[in-house]
Motif scaffolding. Sequence first.
Motif, PDB file in Angstrom:
ATOM      1  N   TYR A 277       0.833  -1.202   0.000  1.00 52.83           N
ATOM      2  CA  TYR A 277       0.000   0.000   0.000  1.00 52.83           C
ATOM      3  C   TYR A 277       0.868   1.253   0.000  1.00 52.83           C
ATOM      4  N   SER A 283      -4.094   9.925   3.664  1.00 47.82           N
ATOM      5  CA  SER A 283      -4.696   8.589   3.550  1.00 47.82           C
ATOM      6  C   SER A 283      -5.232   8.108   4.888  1.00 47.82           C
ATOM      7  N   TYR A 285      -5.501   4.915   6.964  1.00 49.30           N
ATOM      8  CA  TYR A 285      -4.825   3.621   6.997  1.00 49.30           C
ATOM      9  C   TYR A 285      -4.851   3.176   8.443  1.00 49.30           C
ATOM     10  N   ILE A 318      -8.102   3.760   1.140  1.00 45.69           N
ATOM     11  CA  ILE A 318      -7.099   3.636   0.065  1.00 45.69           C
ATOM     12  C   ILE A 318      -7.097   2.228  -0.539  1.00 45.69           C
ATOM     13  N   ALA A 341      -7.904   9.568  -1.467  1.00 40.35           N
ATOM     14  CA  ALA A 341      -7.864   8.157  -1.078  1.00 40.35           C
ATOM     15  C   ALA A 341      -8.134   7.251  -2.277  1.00 40.35           C
ATOM     16  N   ASP A 344      -5.112   7.041  -4.346  1.00 38.58           N
ATOM     17  CA  ASP A 344      -4.197   6.089  -3.717  1.00 38.58           C
ATOM     18  C   ASP A 344      -4.645   4.646  -3.973  1.00 38.58           C
ATOM     19  N   ALA A 345      -5.958   4.415  -3.875  1.00 38.65           N
ATOM     20  CA  ALA A 345      -6.496   3.062  -4.086  1.00 38.65           C
ATOM     21  C   ALA A 345      -6.176   2.567  -5.494  1.00 38.65           C
TER      22      ALA A 345
END
Length: 464
Positions: A277, A283, A285, A318, A341, A344-345
């Motif tokens: 990740y 983000s 997390y 994410i 997010a 990022d994903a």
Amino acid sequence: MNKNDIVTVEITDIGVSGEGIGHVDGYTLFIKDAVIGDVVEAKVMKAKKNYGYARLMKVITPSEYRVEPKCAFARRCGGCQIQEMSYDRQLVFKDQKIRGNLERIGGFTKDQIDTVMQPVVGMEHPFGYRNKAQFPFGTDKEGNPITGFYAGRTHDIIANTDCALGVEQNKEILEIILQYMRENKIKSYDEKTGKGLIRHALIRYGFKTKEIMVCLVVSGKKLPKAERLIEKLIQIEGMTSITISPNTRRDNVIMGDSYEILWGQGYITDYIGNVKYQISPLSFYQVNPVQTEKLYGLALEYADLKGDETVWDLYCGIGTISLFLAQKAKQVYGVEIVPQAIDDAKENAKINAIDNAEFFVGKAEEVLPEYYAEYEREHNGETAHADVIVVDPPRKGCDETLLETIVKMQPEKVVYVSCDSATLARDLKYLCANGYEIKMCRGVDQFPQSVHVETCVLLSKLGQ
């Protein structure tokens, strides 16, 4: 019972916030820092008709569950509510908290709960587990910058750079920032006046990669003489990302809406299981990587994917759970309100070479109903279907519109990951009144020494 009364009381129960509960002549007292089994002397601070709040003055007879706290500030700090309780008893407390909410709010019977509940998943080492910490900055009486954590229920900062829950690198990083502020006469932000520059330091640490991120939240757009700070920080092994996040709002939101890279890159990487990740300052997390792997492993076990399922992952962040599930599913759709997010994903899917996960920006309670309605229009009244729906909502739980759509889509399974068992119980009550039943339920202790606990629940369609 009156304010300022001094009483001796045995603690016979624990409240949902970790406070001890005792009774004096039928009158209930809530006493912070008292542990079940203690006999204590307490001073009544607030007296209502049938109950009151008291301050622990001294422990007369300590409970068998009382332990010496690892942190000297445990009692004052708002971060660790139950550090003075033995870890085994903390797990019992968290199990009882989930059960109590399911019974009281969800309306489930004790027998129903006993049938589905599995033991809480605890930690072997319940300290130093946080991969993320946000430290507020302030000023002491002598005018020096300080950082630490807020005292319970206040915004008064307890000066402490060595939190027992964080990684050991935090202390060195914070001391460097404080030294930089003193040497360059840079002021901490003052919430009351709105003056000053440095509001918070966000530190993230990759447990598997050993990469470190430092993001300073500033009430402005620039960091004066930033190169002096960078020069010191980059000497720390693993330093990967140094950023600032401008935040000029006068509210309690910590991070700004964006960030600027001062040195390195704008993210660090880490692994949950074998999935990599990419984590930016903005983000979401999970903060406890050891337990997160257990939590997501539980979600995957509950989903019991065979390889041909369509899965929706709502509040996907994410893509942490989405990508975990995509390893075993035919197709996964993730929904998250934060655009960063979702970026990022998508990037996380790419770096893991996962091509069966698709992500949508938006509120889960809007995206899923809109998808459902559109599918119905485009397919002449045929309804959209999902084999498994996973939800991992914020503390407020799921919107009822979303729960309605989940029921309409008739997934064989719903896996509900919750950080608040009270709103979880409310939502389970709705789902179980509309064609679903709880098959399994288990707490995962993501936050040792605090009163919080994550819960993972498997629901299946009645008759399945």
